[in-house]
Write a protein that holds these residues in place. Structure first.
Motif, PDB file in Angstrom:
ATOM      1  N   ALA A   1       2.396  51.458   9.004  1.00  0.00           N
ATOM      2  CA  ALA A   1       2.785  50.610   7.875  1.00  0.00           C
ATOM      3  C   ALA A   1       2.852  49.147   8.330  1.00  0.00           C
ATOM      4  CB  ALA A   1       4.135  51.056   7.333  1.00  0.00           C
ATOM      5  N   PRO A   2       2.705  48.212   7.387  1.00  0.00           N
ATOM      6  CA  PRO A   2       2.818  46.790   7.745  1.00  0.00           C
ATOM      7  C   PRO A   2       4.200  46.465   8.295  1.00  0.00           C
ATOM      8  CG  PRO A   2       1.899  47.086   5.529  1.00  0.00           C
ATOM      9  CD  PRO A   2       2.416  48.417   5.973  1.00  0.00           C
ATOM     10  N   SER A   3       4.329  45.279   8.818  1.00  0.00           N
ATOM     11  CA  SER A   3       5.606  44.851   9.390  1.00  0.00           C
ATOM     12  C   SER A   3       6.671  44.771   8.299  1.00  0.00           C
ATOM     13  CB  SER A   3       5.457  43.480  10.051  1.00  0.00           C
ATOM     14  OG  SER A   3       5.246  42.478   9.073  1.00  0.00           O
ATOM     15  N   LEU A   4       7.919  44.676   8.746  1.00  0.00           N
ATOM     16  CA  LEU A   4       9.046  44.642   7.816  1.00  0.00           C
ATOM     17  C   LEU A   4       8.910  43.498   6.811  1.00  0.00           C
ATOM     18  CD1 LEU A   4      11.892  45.531   6.907  1.00  0.00           C
ATOM     19  CD2 LEU A   4      12.825  44.048   8.697  1.00  0.00           C
ATOM     20  N   LEU A   5       8.616  42.299   7.292  1.00  0.00           N
ATOM     21  CA  LEU A   5       8.530  41.148   6.392  1.00  0.00           C
ATOM     22  C   LEU A   5       7.412  41.310   5.373  1.00  0.00           C
ATOM     23  CD1 LEU A   5       9.157  37.804   8.334  1.00  0.00           C
ATOM     24  CD2 LEU A   5      10.457  38.788   6.456  1.00  0.00           C
ATOM     25  N   VAL A   6       6.279  41.819   5.819  1.00  0.00           N
ATOM     26  CA  VAL A   6       5.165  42.029   4.888  1.00  0.00           C
ATOM     27  C   VAL A   6       5.555  43.043   3.820  1.00  0.00           C
ATOM     28  CG1 VAL A   6       2.811  42.881   4.664  1.00  0.00           C
ATOM     29  CG2 VAL A   6       3.406  41.358   6.557  1.00  0.00           C
ATOM     30  N   ARG A   7       6.202  44.131   4.224  1.00  0.00           N
ATOM     31  CA  ARG A   7       6.628  45.150   3.250  1.00  0.00           C
ATOM     32  C   ARG A   7       7.635  44.559   2.266  1.00  0.00           C
ATOM     33  NH1 ARG A   7       7.715  48.255   7.690  1.00  0.00           N
ATOM     34  NH2 ARG A   7       9.794  48.781   6.951  1.00  0.00           N
ATOM     35  N   LEU A   8       8.562  43.764   2.785  1.00  0.00           N
ATOM     36  CA  LEU A   8       9.555  43.145   1.904  1.00  0.00           C
ATOM     37  C   LEU A   8       8.897  42.157   0.928  1.00  0.00           C
ATOM     38  CD1 LEU A   8      12.471  42.497   4.431  1.00  0.00           C
ATOM     39  CD2 LEU A   8      12.421  44.187   2.583  1.00  0.00           C
ATOM     40  N   SER A   9       7.867  41.461   1.400  1.00  0.00           N
ATOM     41  CA  SER A   9       7.179  40.500   0.524  1.00  0.00           C
ATOM     42  C   SER A   9       6.431  41.189  -0.610  1.00  0.00           C
ATOM     43  CB  SER A   9       6.199  39.644   1.334  1.00  0.00           C
ATOM     44  OG  SER A   9       5.095  40.407   1.772  1.00  0.00           O
ATOM     45  N   GLU A  10       6.213  42.511  -0.487  1.00  0.00           N
ATOM     46  CA  GLU A  10       5.538  43.290  -1.528  1.00  0.00           C
ATOM     47  C   GLU A  10       6.509  44.216  -2.256  1.00  0.00           C
ATOM     48  OE1 GLU A  10       2.680  45.264   0.848  1.00  0.00           O
ATOM     49  OE2 GLU A  10       1.350  43.517   1.054  1.00  0.00           O
ATOM     50  N   ALA A  11       7.805  43.991  -2.058  1.00  0.00           N
ATOM     51  CA  ALA A  11       8.821  44.854  -2.651  1.00  0.00           C
ATOM     52  C   ALA A  11       8.817  44.715  -4.177  1.00  0.00           C
ATOM     53  CB  ALA A  11      10.205  44.498  -2.106  1.00  0.00           C
ATOM     54  N   PRO A  12       9.162  45.795  -4.898  1.00  0.00           N
ATOM     55  CA  PRO A  12       9.242  45.706  -6.365  1.00  0.00           C
ATOM     56  C   PRO A  12      10.337  44.756  -6.843  1.00  0.00           C
ATOM     57  CG  PRO A  12      10.064  47.828  -5.567  1.00  0.00           C
ATOM     58  CD  PRO A  12       9.426  47.148  -4.414  1.00  0.00           C
ATOM     59  N   ASP A  13      11.364  44.557  -6.024  1.00  0.00           N
ATOM     60  CA  ASP A  13      12.423  43.591  -6.355  1.00  0.00           C
ATOM     61  C   ASP A  13      11.855  42.187  -6.160  1.00  0.00           C
ATOM     62  OD1 ASP A  13      14.616  41.805  -6.253  1.00  0.00           O
ATOM     63  OD2 ASP A  13      15.958  43.434  -5.682  1.00  0.00           O
ATOM     64  N   ARG A  14      11.664  41.462  -7.264  1.00  0.00           N
ATOM     65  CA  ARG A  14      10.998  40.157  -7.193  1.00  0.00           C
ATOM     66  C   ARG A  14      11.802  39.142  -6.386  1.00  0.00           C
ATOM     67  NH1 ARG A  14       9.897  38.643 -13.247  1.00  0.00           N
ATOM     68  NH2 ARG A  14       9.287  36.705 -12.223  1.00  0.00           N
ATOM     69  N   ILE A  15      13.135  39.251  -6.418  1.00  0.00           N
ATOM     70  CA  ILE A  15      13.969  38.308  -5.667  1.00  0.00           C
ATOM     71  C   ILE A  15      13.785  38.529  -4.166  1.00  0.00           C
ATOM     72  CG2 ILE A  15      16.331  37.585  -5.183  1.00  0.00           C
ATOM     73  CD1 ILE A  15      17.041  38.336  -8.059  1.00  0.00           C
ATOM     74  N   VAL A  16      13.788  39.784  -3.746  1.00  0.00           N
ATOM     75  CA  VAL A  16      13.558  40.108  -2.340  1.00  0.00           C
ATOM     76  C   VAL A  16      12.153  39.677  -1.918  1.00  0.00           C
ATOM     77  CG1 VAL A  16      13.312  41.990  -0.667  1.00  0.00           C
ATOM     78  CG2 VAL A  16      15.227  41.985  -2.276  1.00  0.00           C
ATOM     79  N   ALA A  17      11.158  39.990  -2.742  1.00  0.00           N
ATOM     80  CA  ALA A  17       9.774  39.653  -2.412  1.00  0.00           C
ATOM     81  C   ALA A  17       9.593  38.145  -2.257  1.00  0.00           C
ATOM     82  CB  ALA A  17       8.833  40.196  -3.483  1.00  0.00           C
ATOM     83  N   ALA A  18      10.165  37.371  -3.162  1.00  0.00           N
ATOM     84  CA  ALA A  18      10.029  35.908  -3.086  1.00  0.00           C
ATOM     85  C   ALA A  18      10.722  35.365  -1.836  1.00  0.00           C
ATOM     86  CB  ALA A  18      10.616  35.267  -4.341  1.00  0.00           C
ATOM     87  N   ALA A  19      11.898  35.899  -1.505  1.00  0.00           N
ATOM     88  CA  ALA A  19      12.619  35.439  -0.315  1.00  0.00           C
ATOM     89  C   ALA A  19      11.860  35.795   0.955  1.00  0.00           C
ATOM     90  CB  ALA A  19      14.024  36.052  -0.283  1.00  0.00           C
ATOM     91  N   ALA A  20      11.248  36.981   0.998  1.00  0.00           N
ATOM     92  CA  ALA A  20      10.470  37.390   2.167  1.00  0.00           C
ATOM     93  C   ALA A  20       9.240  36.507   2.329  1.00  0.00           C
ATOM     94  CB  ALA A  20      10.062  38.855   2.042  1.00  0.00           C
ATOM     95  N   ARG A  21       8.583  36.190   1.204  1.00  0.00           N
ATOM     96  CA  ARG A  21       7.413  35.298   1.288  1.00  0.00           C
ATOM     97  C   ARG A  21       7.813  33.921   1.795  1.00  0.00           C
ATOM     98  NH1 ARG A  21       5.892  38.125  -3.490  1.00  0.00           N
ATOM     99  NH2 ARG A  21       6.815  36.511  -4.817  1.00  0.00           N
ATOM    100  N   ALA A  22       9.001  33.452   1.419  1.00  0.00           N
ATOM    101  CA  ALA A  22       9.482  32.152   1.900  1.00  0.00           C
ATOM    102  C   ALA A  22       9.676  32.158   3.414  1.00  0.00           C
ATOM    103  CB  ALA A  22      10.786  31.777   1.199  1.00  0.00           C
ATOM    104  N   VAL A  23      10.177  33.285   3.954  1.00  0.00           N
ATOM    105  CA  VAL A  23      10.329  33.396   5.408  1.00  0.00           C
ATOM    106  C   VAL A  23       8.969  33.377   6.083  1.00  0.00           C
ATOM    107  CG1 VAL A  23      11.136  34.870   7.296  1.00  0.00           C
ATOM    108  CG2 VAL A  23      12.531  34.620   5.239  1.00  0.00           C
ATOM    109  N   LEU A  24       7.998  34.100   5.524  1.00  0.00           N
ATOM    110  CA  LEU A  24       6.645  34.119   6.090  1.00  0.00           C
ATOM    111  C   LEU A  24       6.018  32.732   6.063  1.00  0.00           C
ATOM    112  CD1 LEU A  24       5.294  37.448   4.536  1.00  0.00           C
ATOM    113  CD2 LEU A  24       5.695  36.995   6.966  1.00  0.00           C
ATOM    114  N   VAL A  25       6.205  32.000   4.986  1.00  0.00           N
ATOM    115  CA  VAL A  25       5.669  30.636   4.892  1.00  0.00           C
ATOM    116  C   VAL A  25       6.330  29.733   5.926  1.00  0.00           C
ATOM    117  CG1 VAL A  25       5.583  28.576   3.427  1.00  0.00           C
ATOM    118  CG2 VAL A  25       4.991  30.800   2.474  1.00  0.00           C
ATOM    119  N   ALA A  26       7.655  29.840   6.059  1.00  0.00           N
ATOM    120  CA  ALA A  26       8.372  29.021   7.046  1.00  0.00           C
ATOM    121  C   ALA A  26       7.888  29.320   8.453  1.00  0.00           C
ATOM    122  CB  ALA A  26       9.877  29.271   6.943  1.00  0.00           C
ATOM    123  N   GLU A  27       7.635  30.597   8.744  1.00  0.00           N
ATOM    124  CA  GLU A  27       7.130  30.963  10.067  1.00  0.00           C
ATOM    125  C   GLU A  27       5.736  30.383  10.306  1.00  0.00           C
ATOM    126  OE1 GLU A  27       7.146  35.133  10.614  1.00  0.00           O
ATOM    127  OE2 GLU A  27       9.178  35.123  11.416  1.00  0.00           O
ATOM    128  N   GLY A  28       4.895  30.432   9.282  1.00  0.00           N
ATOM    129  CA  GLY A  28       3.548  29.891   9.418  1.00  0.00           C
ATOM    130  C   GLY A  28       3.566  28.402   9.695  1.00  0.00           C
TER     131      GLY A  28
END
Length: 350
Positions: free
Chosen positions: A132-159
């Motif tokens: 399975a993908p990494s934790l952050l990637v899975r969270l960024s695709e979560a059905p909970d839109r608030i969780v998904a948006a927050a996870a994508r923000a972490v991925l963007v900050a890391e990039g």
């Protein structure tokens, strides 16, 4: 034919300037002696490695240069056409030369960020979710839109961090101080119009800064969005470490404990681990979870003693969660109150 002395280099040794050269050399010698004595007084645990020194210096230089360029750019925008402006190149050297950048809180923050990065990169990669993908990637695709948006923000900050597109993140107080210091270093003389332009420029730069830019902000938003239940927390903690997401590990603990991110980061980075084990027991974490966390951190941080941790594990698990919570209770107090308590207790011990 004899060649005369180069007038450019010879001018540095003019008789009229010899006293200044001697005075400057004496000041440098005093500073070196003071530095040597301070270094000798440090124990091995307090000394920084050459790698940490280098990375902290590089981050500080990048940070100051970025802020100074932003202030200068804004000042030139608000300055009347054809007005004077400052030279950028000497700014960083001037700030270092005048010790304007000497700030224990800033140094502590930069060292913590560098240590966190070094440990994160050294954490053992242990695939807990199979293919399975990494934790952050899975969270960024979560059905909970608030969780998904927050996870994508972490991925963007890391990039952004990997690509060095943005400077070091600082608290509001530390950032404000550096902006005004940079503005002062750009003055270059008495000119009321330029001073007003620099003041307006600094205010514009500060207005563009938000609380979202503080250290750990994106990870904390994600931890709050997840709001892990007690049964979910162990796997999240372990997966964040196995994905080398130490910042998310800190944020998850911070949210669960109700303790500030900076304080929990300090606890996690401590090589002894005493407060970390207490924090995990306060959250009623089981032996297997604490053991895996401890072994991962021991492998990533050469300052940690894996044998001492293994020997202490039985004693750690013997601590009742309620006792651990009572021992850690002071960490949830306001930072200013904790600092006042530390100063008072430190004075009484002397």
């Amino acid at each position: 034919m004899a060649v005369g002395p180069d007038p450019i280099h010879a001018s540095e040794w003019q008789v009229a300037r010899l006293y200044d050269r001697v005075a400057a050399a004496r000041a440098r010698a005093v500073a070196r002696r003071r530095g040597a004595m301070l270094d000798l007084r440090l124990d091995a645990d307090s000394r920084l490695t050459d790698q940490i020194r280098f990375e902290v210096a590089a981050r500080l230089t990048l940070l100051v240069e970025t802020i100074a360029r932003d202030v200068l750019r804004q000042a030139e925008r608000v300055m009347p056409e054809g007005g004077p402006h400052s030279e950028f190149d000497p700014v960083v050297q001037r700030l270092h030369r005048t010790d304007a950048l000497v700030d224990p809180a800033l140094a502590e923050e930069l060292v913590a960020q560098v240590r966190q990065g070094l440990i994160s990169r050294a954490l053992p990669i242990e695939t807990m979710a199979g293919d399975a993908p990494s934790l952050l990637v899975r969270l960024s695709e979560a059905p909970d839109r608030i969780v998904a948006a927050a996870a994508r923000a972490v991925l963007v900050a890391e990039g952004h961090a990997r690509e060095a597109e943005e400077p070091v993140r600082l608290s509001r107080r530390q950032y404000d101080r550096l902006v005004w210091i940079a503005a002062a270093a750009l003055r270059g003389g008495e000119d009321p119009a330029w001073d007003r332009a620099l003041a307006q420029a600094a205010e514009r730069v500060l207005a563009a800064q938000s609380d979202a830019d503080r250290p750990g902000a994106a990870a904390m938003r994600l931890a709050a969005a997840i709001d892990a239940r007690p049964g979910e927390l162990p796997d999240l903690l372990l997966e964040s470490l196995s994905d080398r997401q130490l910042g998310l590990f800190v944020a998850l603990l911070s949210h669960a404990l109700g303790v500030e991110y900076d304080m929990v980061r300090e606890i996690v980075l401590e090589p002894e681990g005493d407060r970390l084990w207490l924090a995990l027991r306060a959250l009623d974490q089981e032996r297997a979870t604490i053991a895996r966390i401890g072994l991962s951190l021991c492998e990533a941080d050469g300052r940690r003693d894996v044998d001492s941790f293994a020997e202490a594990l039985d004693s750690i698990m013997a601590i009742a969660p309620e006792e651990a919570r009572r021992a850690m209770a002071s960490l949830s107090l306001p930072a200013s109150f904790r600092e006042a308590i530390d100063r008072l207790e430190g004075a009484e011990r002397r």
